[in-house]
Design an enzyme around this catalytic site. Structure first.
Site, PDB file in Angstrom:
ATOM      1  N   HIS A  75      15.328  50.617  37.976  1.00  0.00           N
ATOM      2  CA  HIS A  75      14.936  49.391  38.689  1.00  0.00           C
ATOM      3  C   HIS A  75      14.692  48.238  37.719  1.00  0.00           C
ATOM      4  CE1 HIS A  75      14.247  51.341  42.695  1.00  0.00           C
ATOM      5  NE2 HIS A  75      14.028  52.393  41.939  1.00  0.00           N
ATOM      6  N   ASN A 148      12.237  52.046  49.031  1.00  0.00           N
ATOM      7  CA  ASN A 148      13.634  51.659  48.854  1.00  0.00           C
ATOM      8  C   ASN A 148      14.172  51.107  50.164  1.00  0.00           C
ATOM      9  OD1 ASN A 148      13.919  52.405  46.152  1.00  0.00           O
ATOM     10  ND2 ASN A 148      14.735  54.436  46.627  1.00  0.00           N
TER      11      ASN A 148
HETATM   12 FE1  HDD Z   1      10.788  55.257  41.251  1.00  0.00          FE
HETATM   13  C1  HDD Z   1      10.394  52.376  39.525  1.00  0.00           C
HETATM   14  C2  HDD Z   1      11.203  53.470  44.154  1.00  0.00           C
HETATM   15  C3  HDD Z   1      11.477  58.171  42.955  1.00  0.00           C
HETATM   16  C4  HDD Z   1       9.921  57.037  38.540  1.00  0.00           C
HETATM   17  N1  HDD Z   1      10.807  53.305  41.740  1.00  0.00           N
HETATM   18  C5  HDD Z   1      10.629  52.261  40.877  1.00  0.00           C
HETATM   19  C6  HDD Z   1      10.709  51.021  41.589  1.00  0.00           C
HETATM   20  C7  HDD Z   1      10.948  51.333  42.898  1.00  0.00           C
HETATM   21  C8  HDD Z   1      10.997  52.770  42.985  1.00  0.00           C
HETATM   22  C9  HDD Z   1      11.116  50.361  44.043  1.00  0.00           C
HETATM   23  C10 HDD Z   1      10.598  49.653  40.986  1.00  0.00           C
HETATM   24  C11 HDD Z   1       9.217  49.096  41.111  1.00  0.00           C
HETATM   25  C12 HDD Z   1       9.183  47.689  40.577  1.00  0.00           C
HETATM   26  O1  HDD Z   1       9.740  46.801  41.232  1.00  0.00           O
HETATM   27  O2  HDD Z   1       8.608  47.516  39.511  1.00  0.00           O
HETATM   28  N2  HDD Z   1      11.332  55.716  43.146  1.00  0.00           N
HETATM   29  C13 HDD Z   1      11.333  54.854  44.201  1.00  0.00           C
HETATM   30  C14 HDD Z   1      11.510  55.603  45.430  1.00  0.00           C
HETATM   31  C15 HDD Z   1      11.601  56.918  45.096  1.00  0.00           C
HETATM   32  C16 HDD Z   1      11.469  56.992  43.657  1.00  0.00           C
HETATM   33  C17 HDD Z   1      11.549  54.986  46.804  1.00  0.00           C
HETATM   34  C18 HDD Z   1      11.771  58.122  45.971  1.00  0.00           C
HETATM   35  C19 HDD Z   1      11.371  58.188  47.189  1.00  0.00           C
HETATM   36  N3  HDD Z   1      10.753  57.242  40.810  1.00  0.00           N
HETATM   37  C20 HDD Z   1      11.027  58.285  41.654  1.00  0.00           C
HETATM   38  C21 HDD Z   1      10.744  59.532  41.000  1.00  0.00           C
HETATM   39  C22 HDD Z   1      10.278  59.213  39.741  1.00  0.00           C
HETATM   40  C23 HDD Z   1      10.303  57.771  39.651  1.00  0.00           C
HETATM   41  C24 HDD Z   1      10.900  60.893  41.607  1.00  0.00           C
HETATM   42  C25 HDD Z   1       9.825  60.108  38.619  1.00  0.00           C
HETATM   43  C26 HDD Z   1       9.416  61.308  38.738  1.00  0.00           C
HETATM   44  N4  HDD Z   1      10.328  54.787  39.343  1.00  0.00           N
HETATM   45  C27 HDD Z   1       9.955  55.691  38.412  1.00  0.00           C
HETATM   46  C28 HDD Z   1       9.492  55.045  37.121  1.00  0.00           C
HETATM   47  C29 HDD Z   1       9.646  53.527  37.437  1.00  0.00           C
HETATM   48  C30 HDD Z   1      10.182  53.541  38.858  1.00  0.00           C
HETATM   49  C31 HDD Z   1      10.143  55.557  35.898  1.00  0.00           C
HETATM   50  C32 HDD Z   1      10.437  52.682  36.470  1.00  0.00           C
HETATM   51  C33 HDD Z   1       9.653  51.428  36.256  1.00  0.00           C
HETATM   52  C34 HDD Z   1       8.392  51.671  36.917  1.00  0.00           C
HETATM   53  O3  HDD Z   1       8.390  52.911  37.457  1.00  0.00           O
HETATM   54  O4  HDD Z   1       7.463  50.913  36.983  1.00  0.00           O
HETATM   55  O5  HDD Z   1       8.200  55.392  36.850  1.00  0.00           O
END
Ligand code: HDD
Length: 683
Positions: A75, A148
């Site tokens: 993202h 999402n």
């Molecule tokens: Fe995630 C970012 C949505 C599964 C780990 N995720 C991130 C963002 C969104 C989502 C919208 C951006 C937030 C922003 O604008 O800063 N992610 C989802 C959705 C998931 C999902 C809807 C499943 C239903 N994500 C998911 C899993 C993991 C992560 C299973 C790890 C185990 N996601 C992350 C992260 C991020 C992230 C690595 C990257 C940047 C951040 O968090 O702040 O932690």
């Protein structure tokens, strides 16, 4: 003792802190020292060597050298805006969450929309899931709903997330392709993980190429818990419904836009907010009990499943309006830190194993991305209610707590913050027992029934787009064994779909045989899953282009503007050249863009209105004809004036075709067609 906010802090999105303005117009160093010369480095003589002593140069360059922070691991490309959330009525019987009690309260929010796979500089219109993250600054602390624009996810267990992301990101040896799932590692991985099949149907559908961030739905995906004052628990799934309706691009359009305007989505949202045309969504929940959930033929803890609205209807809670662009992209949009673990009293988690993993991951990632456990002190992340605890110190600590006590319990400081057993956050007292194990529940095993339900719920044209998406992506996947495996999965979802994709790939009869882990069933199609079955007939928020020339009929232009603006849409005037020209009344018209700079893919419907002698436009006939031809092939409503006949012919547009209408006598018919978004009949 409560941590004290330094007075210079104005909170998220408040007045900028250190600007030239606050220094009364003086340019200063970061130490506040006025700068006398910001053009020249300190040297020995006019042509001599530079001096290490030059603290002005060193401070400026050092700061510049460290301007970038690690981009989000997923993202990375996103765009945000401020606004508010207002509930329609009290939802006290469902939850005690403070922001869902009083319809007169406007809770500030910050929303960020994103693509998943691409880097920070990738194009907005890549085929991808869109992130839909909202931070509610409630009176009981910050609540982050990190969702999402697709209601299901690729995987069931967070332990597979790094694999999924490594598979979709550019291959580690060659670092391409960028912002694309159309490559071998992605399809190899997902074809080995059948639980991804439902999500793949969504990602290959038009949902993954939204027309606008303002025109997409949002979903919390996981099942959450609401808890009311009496301690009663209701299970919920969150939905955001856009006021403008859900609309998408077509693939070829998305590809053209990626080149013509890689910032298409952010520009659209920024412009809309600047124009006072505030994007709006309705927040709804599907609310249900544990007993009801037990009767569903899927598990509500499985994030690869959705609950059809026919089974549990949406209950509207309130609306979100985004009414303010950020003052500074980095300070706000880049530094905002969303964490699904940020919940408030009245909202609780479920045992969804994907959600449980996320509860760890986001807090953790902010530590390396923002560099300090004090990231909550960055204005955009600061709650707008008091923070009071004994956490202390750490990198970039900006709070200045006073007093000698930093421990709880204590008897030395009577004013120190204390727990609030009655009103504080408390988890739902859910009984849990069992053996320790690493396993997937039996109830998570059916990977195809809902994928089939989704596909069957689509209109024919939407089904064709899914097949097109799959063929494009699998065509870029060079490993034949992966294609064969995927065709095998598709057969389990729908035989016709598999056949269609196999034909496009030239691989009919080559599908692998795949044994599903659970029997694939026929589920009833669900109309709301199809965006075009339920699309509003509207051009609100859309952009209508008129391609015209010097001497354009002033009355026509005026009437077009009135007709389009009455529908809450905007007109863009496109001319052969970028400079101003005169209309028939001698008034100066400044075009919004010009033919070579703005392909018709950027607009929702088009009008061609050359002047009678049409010299200017016809002189550029090839470009003008291409412009119109593209609009025709993207199935847009086309309006034309009598003088445009030669142009229609040059572009091969049939003036009698559906959705191609004369506008000399008014725009009613044209707008009627434009309201259908696309003229599918012309496909
Ligand atoms: Fe995630 C970012 C949505 C599964 C780990 N995720 C991130 C963002 C969104 C989502 C919208 C951006 C937030 C922003 O604008 O800063 N992610 C989802 C959705 C998931 C999902 C809807 C499943 C239903 N994500 C998911 C899993 C993991 C992560 C299973 C790890 C185990 N996601 C992350 C992260 C991020 C992230 C690595 C990257 C940047 C951040 O968090 O702040 O932690």
């Amino acid at each position: 003792m409560a941590s004290k906010e330094p007075e210079s802090h104005t909170g998220a999105g408040g007045e900028p802190h250190q600007t030239a303005k606050s220094a009364e117009g003086r340019l200063t160093t970061n130490q506040g020292v006025p700068v006398s010369d910001d053009q020249n480095t300190l040297t020995v003589g006019p042509r001599g060597p530079q001096l290490l002593e030059d603290h002005l140069l060193r401070e400026k360059i050092t700061h510049f050298d460290h301007e970038r922070i690690p981009e989000r691991v997923v993202h990375a490309r996103g765009y945000g805006a401020h606004g508010y959330f207002q509930c329609y009525e009290s939802h006290a019987e469902l939850t005690k969450a403070a922001f869902l009690q009083d319809p007169s309260v406007k809770t500030p929010v910050f929303a960020r929309f994103s693509t998943v796979a691409g880097s920070k500089g990738s194009p907005d219109t890549a085929r991808d899931v869109r992130g839909f993250a909202v931070k509610f600054y409630t009176s009981q602390g910050n609540y982050d709903l990190v969702g999402n624009n697709i209601p299901v996810f690729f995987i069931q267990d967070a332990i597979k997330f790094p694999d999924l992301i490594h598979a979709v990101k550019p291959a580690p040896d060659r670092d391409f392709p960028q912002a694309q799932s159309a490559h071998d590692t992605f399809w190899d991985f997902v074809s080995l993980i059948p639980e991804s099949m439902h999500m793949l149907m969504w990602v290959m559908s038009d949902r993954a190429i939204p027309r606008s961030l303002r025109m997409m739905e949002g979903f919390g995906i996981h099942t959450f818990r609401f808890i009311n004052e009496e301690g009663e628990v209701t299970l919920v799934k969150f939905h955001w419904r856009p006021k403008l309706g859900t609309f998408s691009l077509v693939w070829d359009e998305a590809v053209v836009i990626s080149g013509a305007d890689p910032d298409f989505h952010r520009r659209d949202m920024w412009n809309a907010i600047e124009a006072g045309d505030y994007p709006e969504w309705e927040l709804c929940v599907q609310a249900f009990t544990e007993e009801e959930a037990a009767k569903f033929d899927f598990d509500v803890l499985d994030p690869t499943k959705l609950i059809p609205e026919e089974l549990v209807p949406l209950r509207p809670l309130g609306k979100m309006v985004l009414d303010r662009n950020v003052d500074n992209f980095f300070a706000e949009t880049e530094q905002v830190a969303f964490c699904p673990s940020h919940v408030v009293p009245g909202i609780d988690f479920s045992n969804d194993p994907l959600l449980q993993g996320r509860l760890f991951s986001y807090l953790d990632t902010q530590l390396s991305r923002l560099g300090s456990p004090n990231f909550h002190q960055i204005p955009i992340n600061q709650p707008k209610c008091p923070i009071a605890n004994f956490q202390r110190d750490g990198h970039m600590q900006t709070f200045v707590p006073n007093g000698r006590v930093a421990n709880e319990p204590n008897t030395l400081d009577n004013g120190a913050p204390r727990e609030c057993p009655e009103t504080g956050f408390a988890s739902a007292p859910v009984p849990e027992a069992g053996d320790k194990m690493r396993t997937r529940p039996e109830s998570f095993r059916d990977h195809y029934t809902q994928a089939r339900m989704f596909y069957k719920s689509m209109l024919e044209v939407e089904q064709e787009h899914i097949a097109g998406g799959l063929a494009f992506e699998l065509g870029k996947c060079k490993e034949l064994k992966v294609r064969r495996r995927m065709l095998g999965h598709l057969k389990l979802i729908d035989e016709d779909l598999a056949e269609n994709v196999a034909t496009k790939l030239g691989m009919v009869g080559q599908a692998d045989k795949i044994e599903p882990a659970a029997k694939v069933r026929d589920a009833k199609p669900s109309a709301p899953l199809s965006q075009y079955r339920v699309a509003p007939e509207s051009i609100a928020g859309k952009k209508i282009a008129i391609l015209t020339t010097e001497g354009v009929d002033a009355k026509l232009l005026k009437e077009l503007r009135e007709a389009v603006e009455a529908e809450e849409a905007t007109v863009a005037v496109i001319a052969p050249a970028a400079g101003p020209f005169k209309d028939s009344s001698g008034q100066e018209v400044t075009p919004d863009d010009f033919l070579d700079g703005a392909p018709s893919a950027l607009f929702d419907a088009v009008i061609v209105a050359p002047t009678d002698d049409a010299d200017a436009l016809l002189g550029k006939q090839a470009a003008a004809a291409d412009w119109l031809r593209m609009a025709n092939s993207h199935l847009k409503a086309i309006g034309y004036t009598a003088a445009a006949q030669p142009l229609l012919e040059a572009a091969g547009v049939d003036a009698e075709a559906k959705g191609v209408v004369a506008v000399d006598d008014g725009f009613e018919k044209f707008i009627g067609w434009a309201k259908q978004h696309r003229v599918w009949e012309r496909a």
